[in-house]
Design a protein around this motif. Structure first.
Motif, PDB file in Angstrom:
ATOM      1  N   UNK A 294       0.907  -1.046   0.233  1.00 12.79           N
ATOM      2  CA  UNK A 294      -0.342   0.181   0.162  1.00 12.79           C
ATOM      3  C   UNK A 294       0.707   1.648   0.231  1.00 12.79           C
ATOM      4  N   UNK A 295       0.256   2.865  -0.311  1.00 13.17           N
ATOM      5  CA  UNK A 295       1.057   3.673  -0.239  1.00 13.17           C
ATOM      6  C   UNK A 295      -0.696   5.027   0.372  1.00 13.17           C
ATOM      7  N   UNK A 296       0.262   5.852   1.160  1.00 16.21           N
ATOM      8  CA  UNK A 296      -0.843   6.231   2.052  1.00 16.21           C
ATOM      9  C   UNK A 296       0.137   8.058   2.016  1.00 16.21           C
ATOM     10  N   UNK A 297      -0.532   8.510   1.229  1.00 19.15           N
ATOM     11  CA  UNK A 297       0.225  10.227   1.091  1.00 19.15           C
ATOM     12  C   UNK A 297      -0.724  11.278   0.377  1.00 19.15           C
ATOM     13  N   UNK A 298      -0.472  12.009  -0.092  1.00 19.17           N
ATOM     14  CA  UNK A 298      -1.188  13.286  -0.468  1.00 19.17           C
ATOM     15  C   UNK A 298      -1.873  13.205  -1.396  1.00 19.17           C
ATOM     16  N   UNK A 299      -1.412  11.848  -2.446  1.00 23.31           N
ATOM     17  CA  UNK A 299      -1.644  11.706  -3.674  1.00 23.31           C
ATOM     18  C   UNK A 299      -2.346  10.323  -4.264  1.00 23.31           C
ATOM     19  N   UNK A 300      -2.625   9.448  -2.998  1.00 21.04           N
ATOM     20  CA  UNK A 300      -3.480   8.742  -3.537  1.00 21.04           C
ATOM     21  C   UNK A 300      -4.700   8.795  -2.675  1.00 21.04           C
ATOM     22  N   UNK A 301      -4.512  10.061  -1.416  1.00 19.24           N
ATOM     23  CA  UNK A 301      -5.755  10.108  -0.992  1.00 19.24           C
ATOM     24  C   UNK A 301      -6.220  10.981  -1.363  1.00 19.24           C
ATOM     25  N   UNK A 302      -5.761  11.729  -2.115  1.00 16.41           N
ATOM     26  CA  UNK A 302      -7.046  13.184  -3.211  1.00 16.41           C
ATOM     27  C   UNK A 302      -7.295  12.442  -4.153  1.00 16.41           C
ATOM     28  N   UNK A 303      -6.468  11.214  -4.567  1.00 16.81           N
ATOM     29  CA  UNK A 303      -7.243  10.770  -5.731  1.00 16.81           C
ATOM     30  C   UNK A 303      -8.566   9.691  -5.341  1.00 16.81           C
ATOM     31  N   UNK A 304      -8.361   8.827  -4.317  1.00 16.64           N
ATOM     32  CA  UNK A 304      -9.141   8.234  -3.475  1.00 16.64           C
ATOM     33  C   UNK A 304     -11.168   8.971  -3.470  1.00 16.64           C
ATOM     34  N   UNK A 305     -10.484  10.383  -2.953  1.00 17.30           N
ATOM     35  CA  UNK A 305     -11.023  11.213  -2.064  1.00 17.30           C
ATOM     36  C   UNK A 305     -12.546  11.884  -3.211  1.00 17.30           C
ATOM     37  N   UNK A 306     -11.469  11.833  -4.888  1.00 17.60           N
ATOM     38  CA  UNK A 306     -12.357  12.035  -5.637  1.00 17.60           C
ATOM     39  C   UNK A 306     -13.041  10.837  -5.874  1.00 17.60           C
ATOM     40  N   UNK A 307     -12.398   9.559  -6.474  1.00 21.87           N
ATOM     41  CA  UNK A 307     -12.974   8.329  -6.895  1.00 21.87           C
ATOM     42  C   UNK A 307     -12.531   7.363  -5.588  1.00 21.87           C
ATOM     43  N   UNK A 308     -13.552   6.550  -4.759  1.00 21.94           N
ATOM     44  CA  UNK A 308     -12.779   5.836  -3.523  1.00 21.94           C
ATOM     45  C   UNK A 308     -12.291   4.501  -4.527  1.00 21.94           C
ATOM     46  N   UNK A 309     -12.770   3.702  -6.014  1.00 24.17           N
ATOM     47  CA  UNK A 309     -12.472   2.668  -5.845  1.00 24.17           C
ATOM     48  C   UNK A 309     -11.388   2.746  -7.057  1.00 24.17           C
ATOM     49  N   UNK A 310     -10.989   3.852  -7.431  1.00 26.23           N
ATOM     50  CA  UNK A 310      -8.964   3.837  -7.497  1.00 26.23           C
ATOM     51  C   UNK A 310      -8.570   3.223  -6.472  1.00 26.23           C
ATOM     52  N   UNK A 311      -8.152   1.517  -6.386  1.00 25.09           N
ATOM     53  CA  UNK A 311      -6.665   1.561  -5.753  1.00 25.09           C
ATOM     54  C   UNK A 311      -5.563   1.040  -6.026  1.00 25.09           C
ATOM     55  N   UNK A 312      -5.854   1.301  -7.177  1.00 28.98           N
ATOM     56  CA  UNK A 312      -4.205   1.171  -7.568  1.00 28.98           C
ATOM     57  C   UNK A 312      -3.639   2.671  -8.246  1.00 28.98           C
ATOM     58  N   UNK A 313      -1.933   2.890  -8.084  1.00 28.61           N
ATOM     59  CA  UNK A 313      -0.853   3.589  -8.414  1.00 28.61           C
ATOM     60  C   UNK A 313      -1.519   4.063 -10.211  1.00 28.61           C
ATOM     61  N   UNK A 314      -2.121   2.854 -10.409  1.00 32.37           N
ATOM     62  CA  UNK A 314      -2.362   3.390 -12.413  1.00 32.37           C
ATOM     63  C   UNK A 314      -3.330   3.854 -12.500  1.00 32.37           C
TER      64      UNK A 314
END
Length: 813
Positions: free
Chosen positions: A116-136
């Motif tokens: 897993x990876x926790x940081x601003x970039x993954x958090x912002x992406x998942x805040x917009x689309x919770x289904x986006x679970x991979x970096x790609x």
């Protein structure tokens, strides 16, 4: 036969064996060297990081419990890697994509074990689309999101303390901007895998190749750079040491064959010592770098004495075999004394509670014994065989005169203390004692601190590196720069706070009041609030923050507050349940364990307070908690290590002095029936150590992990000078000379050899100042200074003490 006679007979017997069977002795030593050479292949290296100093400390155990039980963005255990992103604004679309691109590359490489990876970039992406679970998938979300969606997501996340802690302290939620961020990659390695160094250095290469400025930090990278420091320091220091020693060997020996013999003996010493480390399983770390340098310097000292004393006999026309026997008869006992006292000095560090210091003390002690065996028992027969070779093939002897004589300029200069001390030795010794007391009082105030900066490689390489050949150029180091970025840019970095680990349970009524009660009247360094209260973060502050954001939760907290202090006193189980189901769950996990039986309280402390003041106040604060509480954090742990270092330094110094004095008293009682000579022998070296401590304070240097060992090592190395002077002095006295003439003969004879060994030892150990690690540079400088002070004390403080002893002997005799 008297004990002294038995010692003399044993010495003569050893001398006869060495001189009668030189080839047998040489072959035996060469075979042993081959055996020890096999052990060199088994030597392992250790990073020598601060972890080896802090293990088993209660404060470290508390911090380990916190790291294990609580979440947090700054964890650096073996299963996480931190990516620190710097820029004008790391929350722009482009900056977020840069970080996600690195995460995608890591995710695609299975052997990097990213779970897993926790940081601003993954958090912002998942805040917009919770289904986006991979970096790609998260890259795709960020790439197609509108500017408004990005800003809205960042503003919504800014209400979560856990998100804000991953951003630099200049984060502006209104502008949705920050200049730095931290992203933590969590790894899930296979059971038994131990390859975090490979994993993290691979990730570091990926981050370096990415667009933007992304720094990488983790235990594997730290270990890799610490290991590089060892190799780079050795590659810089050892050539300089060898050049310096070679130069002074040329000056001291002035004969190429003698020079080669000295070098062979030095190489054998290193092979034996490293072979022992391999066979004994003792790892080679940063602190060990000083050991071969010390052994080379002491070996040169022994070699100069052997060759110089042999030349003093042969120059008078004595045949080689009798000359060597006479030299060994005078020097072997002195060498045994020097070896024993040096072992006491080095070995005194074995009593330290810190493992790296114990290992260094053991390695140095064994190495000194090897040095004595090689230079005391191997070099003499090698010298005899080389002279036979020289005679057989008519090889010229070049310059084989002793280093100094009474007629030389150096000899006349060394004789000055003997002439002066003859007039009023009692007054001179009294003046030295008074001066030593004053200087000692000043030196007692020397600082003792432990800081990770002592071990970290420099953020910028020293200027001389630009002029080194490519093969000697040190590696590029990043850890120090990255650590400084975290400390400077992130307000929640642990280095600016102290943590209290409190054991509950925390579902009982008034449990939270117990967490806050000590904050009302804290110790001075914790009283940083506007009204003298403590500035603390705990599960209580998380509850209060969520209560301010959620009216319904706020009402629950208010109903549960029986005394109106804003802290709930009942219904705690329900409050925790609702908090854990809220956006503040991550923050709650950082301060309260899942079973609600342990809590963490983080305090901001006065930045002007010293390490000792913070540690003392933290201990007092922990005692004020109703529950069992332990103060921890980097400052607390380092303060505890500092105390251990100081205690070890004093214990080592006292042990070295006591053991050396007892041994010398016993030795001179057996050999000369003059026990007071043992005390006289130690006197000048104690003075030298006192002056060294005062010099450290004057220069603003502290007793850190390595320099603390300098006190006992100074006794071990420095006492050799006074032993040689005293031993030759007693020989001359025993031959019927008056005390003044005996001193003159001693100082102009062995004094010259001592001057040569002082120069080689000082410059040899001083070469450690070129080491990449700052802690080694300080040690090398102080070691060189210690040797110089010991030599000067043996030439100036010892003569009046010997003169005073001689007069006392005359009176009582």
């Amino acid at each position: 036969m008297s004990p002294g006679g038995r010692v003399e007979a044993a010495t003569e017997r050893v001398g006869e064996i060495i001189t009668d069977r030189p080839r047998t002795v040489i072959i035996a030593f060469l075979l042993l060297t081959a055996v020890f050479a096999g052990g060199m292949t088994q030597v392992s290296t250790s990073s020598g990081s601060t972890d080896s100093f802090t293990e088993d400390l209660p404060e470290q155990q508390a911090l380990d419990d916190i790291n294990e039980k609580f979440q947090g963005p700054f964890e650096t255990d073996s299963e996480t890697t931190q990516l620190i992103h710097e820029g004008d604004d790391v929350l722009t679309r482009q900056a977020l994509l840069e970080m996600l691109s690195v995460l995608e590359r890591v995710d695609q490489q299975d052997d990097l074990w990213m779970s897993s990876a926790n940081g601003p970039a993954p958090a912002i992406a998942q805040a917009i689309d919770p289904t986006a679970t991979t970096p790609a998938e998260q890259q795709r979300v960020i790439r197609h999101a509108s500017d408004r969606e990005l800003r809205s997501a960042i503003r919504a996340l800014s209400e979560r303390p856990s998100f804000e802690r991953t951003l630099s302290d200049d984060f502006n939620s209104r502008e949705a901007a920050a200049s730095a961020s931290i992203t933590v990659i969590t790894h899930d390695p296979p059971e038994g895998a131990d390859e975090m160094q490979r994993v993290q250095t691979t990730i570091q290469s990926m981050a370096d190749d990415a667009d933007g400025s992304i720094h990488t930090l983790g235990s594997g990278i730290i270990d890799a750079e610490f290991s590089n420091v060892i190799g780079d320091s050795m590659s810089l220091v050892m050539p300089v040491v060898m050049v310096l020693l070679l130069t002074f060997l040329v000056i001291a020996y002035r004969d190429p064959i003698d020079l080669v013999l000295g070098l062979i003996a030095l190489v054998m010493t290193i092979i034996w010592t490293f072979g022992f480390l391999g066979f004994a399983g003792i790892p080679f770390d940063q602190m060990m770098i000083s050991v071969p340098v010390l052994l080379l310097a002491v070996g040169v000292d022994f070699g100069i004495h052997i060759i110089n004393r042999y030349r003093e006999e042969t120059i008078d026309g004595t045949e080689p075999i009798p000359s060597m026997r006479l030299a060994l008869g005078q020097l072997l006992v002195a060498f045994v004394i020097v070896t024993a006292t040096t072992v006491f000095g080095f070995g005194a560090n074995v009593v330290s509670d810190l493992a790296p210091i114990r290992r260094m003390g053991m390695a140095a002690s064994v190495g000194i014994v090897f040095t004595f065996l090689i230079f005391g028992l191997f070099l003499p027969p090698a010298k005899i065989e080389s002279d036979r070779f020289r005679e057989r093939y008519n090889v010229p002897a070049f310059n084989s005169t002793p280093i100094a004589s009474e007629d030389s300029g150096l000899g006349r200069m060394l004789a000055v203390p003997a002439r002066i001390s003859d007039r009023a030795p009692a007054m001179i010794v009294l003046a030295i004692l008074v001066l030593a007391a004053v200087v000692g009082g000043y030196g007692a105030g020397v600082d003792n601190t432990f800081d990770t900066d002592d071990f970290l490689p420099p953020e910028e390489q020293p200027g001389y590196v630009d002029y080194l050949p490519a093969s000697m150029t040190p590696a590029d180091y990043t850890v120090t720069e990255t650590v400084n970025i975290i400390e400077d840019r992130f307000a929640t970095a642990e280095s600016i706070s102290v943590m209290i680990y409190v054991e509950g349970p925390f579902e009982r009524a008034h449990a939270l009041t117990a967490l806050t009660a000590p904050n009302e009247d804290p110790p001075e360094s914790f009283a940083v609030g506007p009204h003298g209260e403590a500035s603390a973060r705990s599960i209580v502050t998380v509850i209060q923050s969520y209560a301010d954001q959620n009216p319904q939760f706020g009402e629950l907290v208010e109903r549960s507050d029986l005394n109106g202090d804003g802290i709930p006193d009942q219904n705690l189980e329900r409050i925790y349940d609702e908090l854990m189901a809220s956006p503040y769950a991550d923050s709650a996990d950082d301060y309260l364990t899942e079973d609600r039986r342990a809590a963490k309280v983080s305090y901001t402390v006065d930045s002007e307070a010293s390490q000792d003041e913070i540690a003392t106040d933290a201990s007092r604060l922990a005692e004020d908690f109703r529950y069992s509480a332990t103060a921890t954090g980097e400052t607390i742990i380092f303060a505890a290590v500092s105390d251990l270092i100081y205690e070890s330094a004093i214990q080592g110094l006292v042990l070295a002095i006591v053991l050396s004095a007892l041994f010398l008293v016993l030795t001179y009682t057996i050999l000369e029936r003059k026990p007071m000579l043992g005390i006289v022998n130690v006197f000048p070296i104690i003075v030298a150590v006192i002056v060294l401590l005062a010099t450290m304070r004057a220069l603003g240097m502290s007793l850190n992990a390595l320099t603390a060992t300098i006190l006992s090592i100074s006794i071990g190395v420095g006492i050799a000078y006074s032993v040689h002077v005293t031993h030759l002095y007693t020989d001359e006295i025993g031959g019927g000379m008056e005390s003044r003439e005996a001193l003159l003969t001693t100082l102009t004879g062995t004094g010259g050899a001592l001057a040569g060994s002082m120069a080689t030892t000082s410059l040899g150990t001083g070469a450690l100042t070129l080491a990449i690690s700052p802690i080694l540079g300080d040690f090398g400088f102080l070691m060189a200074l210690s040797v110089f002070y010991s030599f000067v004390a043996s030439m100036t403080v010892l003569p009046p003490a010997l003169q005073l002893w001689a007069r006392w002997e005359t009176i009582v005799g």
